[in-house]
Structures are given as C-alpha cells and as structure tokens.
Design a protein around this motif. Structure first.
Motif, PDB file in Angstrom:
ATOM      1  N   ALA A  84       0.827  -1.210   0.000  1.00 32.15           N
ATOM      2  CA  ALA A  84       0.000   0.000   0.000  1.00 32.15           C
ATOM      3  C   ALA A  84       0.859   1.255   0.000  1.00 32.15           C
ATOM      4  CB  ALA A  84      -0.937   0.001   1.206  1.00 32.15           C
ATOM      5  N   ALA A  85       1.938   1.248   0.780  1.00 31.80           N
ATOM      6  CA  ALA A  85       2.838   2.403   0.831  1.00 31.80           C
ATOM      7  C   ALA A  85       3.508   2.629  -0.517  1.00 31.80           C
ATOM      8  CB  ALA A  85       3.887   2.206   1.922  1.00 31.80           C
ATOM      9  N   THR A  86       3.892   1.544  -1.191  1.00 32.64           N
ATOM     10  CA  THR A  86       4.510   1.654  -2.508  1.00 32.64           C
ATOM     11  C   THR A  86       3.536   2.242  -3.522  1.00 32.64           C
ATOM     12  OG1 THR A  86       5.902  -0.281  -2.040  1.00 32.64           O
ATOM     13  CG2 THR A  86       5.668   0.371  -4.347  1.00 32.64           C
ATOM     14  N   ILE A  87       2.265   1.826  -3.446  1.00 33.75           N
ATOM     15  CA  ILE A  87       1.245   2.348  -4.360  1.00 33.75           C
ATOM     16  C   ILE A  87       1.027   3.836  -4.123  1.00 33.75           C
ATOM     17  CG2 ILE A  87      -1.204   2.252  -4.946  1.00 33.75           C
ATOM     18  CD1 ILE A  87      -1.069  -0.756  -4.307  1.00 33.75           C
ATOM     19  N   LEU A  88       0.924   4.239  -2.877  1.00 34.45           N
ATOM     20  CA  LEU A  88       0.735   5.660  -2.567  1.00 34.45           C
ATOM     21  C   LEU A  88       1.883   6.500  -3.114  1.00 34.45           C
ATOM     22  CD1 LEU A  88      -0.614   5.509   1.106  1.00 34.45           C
ATOM     23  CD2 LEU A  88      -1.867   6.245  -0.930  1.00 34.45           C
ATOM     24  N   ASN A  89       3.098   5.979  -2.993  1.00 34.21           N
ATOM     25  CA  ASN A  89       4.258   6.698  -3.509  1.00 34.21           C
ATOM     26  C   ASN A  89       4.215   6.786  -5.034  1.00 34.21           C
ATOM     27  OD1 ASN A  89       6.906   7.950  -2.956  1.00 34.21           O
ATOM     28  ND2 ASN A  89       7.702   6.213  -4.120  1.00 34.21           N
ATOM     29  N   ALA A  90       3.764   5.692  -5.697  1.00 39.21           N
ATOM     30  CA  ALA A  90       3.640   5.700  -7.159  1.00 39.21           C
ATOM     31  C   ALA A  90       2.600   6.725  -7.610  1.00 39.21           C
ATOM     32  CB  ALA A  90       3.258   4.308  -7.658  1.00 39.21           C
ATOM     33  N   PHE A  91       1.503   6.817  -6.879  1.00 41.59           N
ATOM     34  CA  PHE A  91       0.470   7.810  -7.202  1.00 41.59           C
ATOM     35  C   PHE A  91       1.011   9.226  -7.043  1.00 41.59           C
ATOM     36  CE2 PHE A  91      -3.558   5.083  -6.233  1.00 41.59           C
ATOM     37  CZ  PHE A  91      -3.289   4.326  -7.359  1.00 41.59           C
ATOM     38  N   LYS A  92       1.803   9.433  -6.013  1.00 39.21           N
ATOM     39  CA  LYS A  92       2.312  10.764  -5.711  1.00 39.21           C
ATOM     40  C   LYS A  92       3.208  11.289  -6.845  1.00 39.21           C
ATOM     41  CE  LYS A  92       3.179  11.366  -1.494  1.00 39.21           C
ATOM     42  NZ  LYS A  92       3.746  11.260  -0.118  1.00 39.21           N
ATOM     43  N   TRP A  93       3.909  10.374  -7.518  1.00 35.89           N
ATOM     44  CA  TRP A  93       4.826  10.780  -8.583  1.00 35.89           C
ATOM     45  C   TRP A  93       4.192  10.738  -9.965  1.00 35.89           C
ATOM     46  CZ3 TRP A  93       9.365  13.107  -7.843  1.00 35.89           C
ATOM     47  CH2 TRP A  93       9.942  13.015  -6.579  1.00 35.89           C
ATOM     48  N   ASN A  94       2.899  10.440 -10.024  1.00 41.00           N
ATOM     49  CA  ASN A  94       2.199  10.388 -11.311  1.00 41.00           C
ATOM     50  C   ASN A  94       1.214  11.544 -11.387  1.00 41.00           C
ATOM     51  OD1 ASN A  94       0.519   9.732 -13.546  1.00 41.00           O
ATOM     52  ND2 ASN A  94       0.999   7.569 -13.323  1.00 41.00           N
ATOM     53  N   SER A  95       1.502  12.503 -12.249  1.00 40.24           N
ATOM     54  CA  SER A  95       0.677  13.712 -12.329  1.00 40.24           C
ATOM     55  C   SER A  95      -0.725  13.444 -12.873  1.00 40.24           C
ATOM     56  CB  SER A  95       1.370  14.761 -13.214  1.00 40.24           C
ATOM     57  OG  SER A  95       1.545  14.265 -14.531  1.00 40.24           O
ATOM     58  N   LEU A  96      -0.938  12.288 -13.494  1.00 40.71           N
ATOM     59  CA  LEU A  96      -2.251  11.967 -14.064  1.00 40.71           C
ATOM     60  C   LEU A  96      -3.195  11.346 -13.039  1.00 40.71           C
ATOM     61  CD1 LEU A  96      -1.222  10.426 -17.516  1.00 40.71           C
ATOM     62  CD2 LEU A  96      -1.851  12.786 -16.999  1.00 40.71           C
ATOM     63  N   VAL A  97      -2.656  10.957 -11.887  1.00 45.95           N
ATOM     64  CA  VAL A  97      -3.474  10.283 -10.875  1.00 45.95           C
ATOM     65  C   VAL A  97      -3.898  11.274  -9.796  1.00 45.95           C
ATOM     66  CG1 VAL A  97      -3.534   8.458  -9.140  1.00 45.95           C
ATOM     67  CG2 VAL A  97      -2.273   8.109 -11.271  1.00 45.95           C
ATOM     68  N   ALA A 129      -0.301   2.551 -12.890  1.00 44.08           N
ATOM     69  CA  ALA A 129       0.689   2.822 -11.849  1.00 44.08           C
ATOM     70  C   ALA A 129       0.821   1.653 -10.873  1.00 44.08           C
ATOM     71  CB  ALA A 129       0.310   4.091 -11.079  1.00 44.08           C
ATOM     72  N   VAL A 130      -0.243   0.855 -10.757  1.00 46.89           N
ATOM     73  CA  VAL A 130      -0.268  -0.247  -9.791  1.00 46.89           C
ATOM     74  C   VAL A 130       0.179  -1.572 -10.398  1.00 46.89           C
ATOM     75  CG1 VAL A 130      -1.818  -1.673  -8.383  1.00 46.89           C
ATOM     76  CG2 VAL A 130      -2.052   0.809  -8.373  1.00 46.89           C
ATOM     77  N   ARG A 131      -0.175  -1.841 -11.643  1.00 45.33           N
ATOM     78  CA  ARG A 131      -0.069  -3.199 -12.183  1.00 45.33           C
ATOM     79  C   ARG A 131       1.355  -3.743 -12.236  1.00 45.33           C
ATOM     80  NH1 ARG A 131      -1.297  -1.224 -18.267  1.00 45.33           N
ATOM     81  NH2 ARG A 131       0.863  -0.954 -18.940  1.00 45.33           N
ATOM     82  N   ASP A 132       2.374  -2.877 -12.305  1.00 49.96           N
ATOM     83  CA  ASP A 132       3.749  -3.369 -12.424  1.00 49.96           C
ATOM     84  C   ASP A 132       4.481  -3.408 -11.084  1.00 49.96           C
ATOM     85  OD1 ASP A 132       3.504  -3.717 -15.158  1.00 49.96           O
ATOM     86  OD2 ASP A 132       4.151  -1.676 -15.605  1.00 49.96           O
ATOM     87  N   ILE A 133       3.779  -3.124  -9.997  1.00 42.92           N
ATOM     88  CA  ILE A 133       4.417  -3.157  -8.677  1.00 42.92           C
ATOM     89  C   ILE A 133       4.641  -4.607  -8.258  1.00 42.92           C
ATOM     90  CG2 ILE A 133       4.046  -2.664  -6.224  1.00 42.92           C
ATOM     91  CD1 ILE A 133       2.679  -0.081  -7.075  1.00 42.92           C
ATOM     92  N   SER A 134       5.830  -4.913  -7.832  1.00 39.91           N
ATOM     93  CA  SER A 134       6.145  -6.297  -7.458  1.00 39.91           C
ATOM     94  C   SER A 134       5.425  -6.683  -6.173  1.00 39.91           C
ATOM     95  CB  SER A 134       7.659  -6.468  -7.283  1.00 39.91           C
ATOM     96  OG  SER A 134       8.123  -5.668  -6.213  1.00 39.91           O
TER      97      SER A 134
END
Length: 218
Positions: A84-97, A129-134
């Motif tokens: 969940a923390a990794t996803i939140l960080n991915a969202f934070k760096w994606n301007s489209l989300v 942003a989520v689908r490629d997270i390990s």
C-alpha cells in the motif's frame, strides 16, 4: 479463416516475441477464434502482458484468461502495508493520478482501487501505476467516473470522434446511449481497431460507462 492450430501457433509465437513473458510458462489453446491462456506466472504484470499479447494476434476474437499469479518466496514476504505504501508513492509521482480522490485496499497482496475521478484516463493511469508493482497478485479497479455534463448530445459527439479516426471504420460501429452509459455494437477488423473505438468513446465528455459489444470480424 485460420485453423485452430494456426491460431494457437500464432499466439505462442507472439508470446515468445514479448520480452516480458516466458512463453514456457503460458499454455495456449484455440477454438473457433477463442484463445484460452493458462499457467502460472510470478507477477501480475506478466499476466497482463500475456493477455495483451494474445489480443494483438490477427484472428483472435476473444481471450479467456486463466493464468494464476504465484509469487515467489521472496515476493510473498511483501506485506500488505508495504505494498500500500509503494502504491501511494507511485500515485504521488504520477501527475495523471488524482491521489486525493482515491482509496487503496490491499488484502493478501490483492489490490482494490476505489474512489471517484473526473476522466477515464485518470482511472487508467491509476491502474497502470499499480499493475507493475512487485508483490501483487491482482488488481480490482473499482474507481467510478463522475458525470461531467448533465445534458449533452453524447451520441453525436462520439459519432464525430469515430469518423475522425483514420484507423476506425465508423460505418461498421453502432452507438447507443442511456444517459452517460454508451453501448457499442457492430464489427471491427482487429482488436486494435476495437480499442481505438473505446478510446474515442471514453474521450467524449459525459461518458461514465461503456458496454463494448463490438465483435472482431475474421
């Protein structure tokens, strides 16, 4: 029309061509244009890539996807909080989300996305942003779309958008609307053309749901 054996062979070759996929992990069967994928992979991104590769093959009319994600021992140790923390960080760096409009739930490495956004591209961006997270086994994208317009001639706008697309034969596509819901039917020559129709529809203001019944002609 391709034989079942030809279609099966073409899909296997396409899987071998994709560098993300180990074709030996994926079982392929074909019957009357319907391709079934089975087997086990160690990441959700590989599962997604296999389905996408199969849809690229000429002659594939539908894909039944029975691939299971089995995480390796190392990935299995990723706890839900860390994912969940990794996803939140991915969202934070994606301007489209629009992260403030979304909620994330992770249960046994399965991610569920919820919330409401204004546009389909925002929903798609969150999923990408989520689908490629390990460490994840799957993604349920339950994000809703907020209607942009109360009254608009959605059908006319969509029809004009389809006619502008050089790689879409708009004459073969039928469009019906029920409020913000768009119902598509007719025929497309390839999966790519069908996807282009969907992109055009989702880009139209006022669209909140798409029911795609377009068939692939062979």
């Amino acid at each position: 029309m391709k034989t079942n054996e030809q279609l099966q062979r073409d899909v296997i070759d396409e899987l071998k061509w994709d560098p993300l996929i180990s074709a030996s992990e994926i079982g392929v069967s074909a019957k009357e244009g319907v391709v079934t994928l089975s087997g086990y992979v160690d990441s959700f991104s590989k599962k997604y890539a296999a389905e996408k590769a199969a849809k690229r093959v000429n002659g594939v009319q539908a894909v039944a996807e029975d691939i299971e994600v089995r995480l390796t021992n190392g990935l299995a140790r990723h706890d839900d909080t860390a994912i969940a923390a990794t996803i939140l960080n991915a969202f934070k760096w994606n301007s489209l989300v629009p992260e403030s409009q979304l909620k994330i739930k992770v249960d046994d490495s399965w991610v569920t996305l919820e919330g409401t956004v204004d546009w389909q591209f925002q929903k798609d961006a969150a999923y990408k942003a989520v689908r490629d997270i390990s460490g994840i086994r799957g993604v349920s994208n339950l994000i809703n779309l907020k209607p942009q317009l109360e009254k608009t001639d959605i059908e006319r706008t969509i029809r004009q958008a389809l006619q502008r697309r050089a790689n879409v034969n708009a004459d073969n596509i039928r469009v019906r609307t029920e409020g913000g819901k768009v119902i598509l039917s007719g025929k497309a020559s390839t999966w790519y053309e069908r996807q282009e129709v969907e992109k055009a529809v989702w880009a139209s203001p006022g669209v909140t749901e798409v029911d795609d019944n377009i068939s692939i002609s062979v």
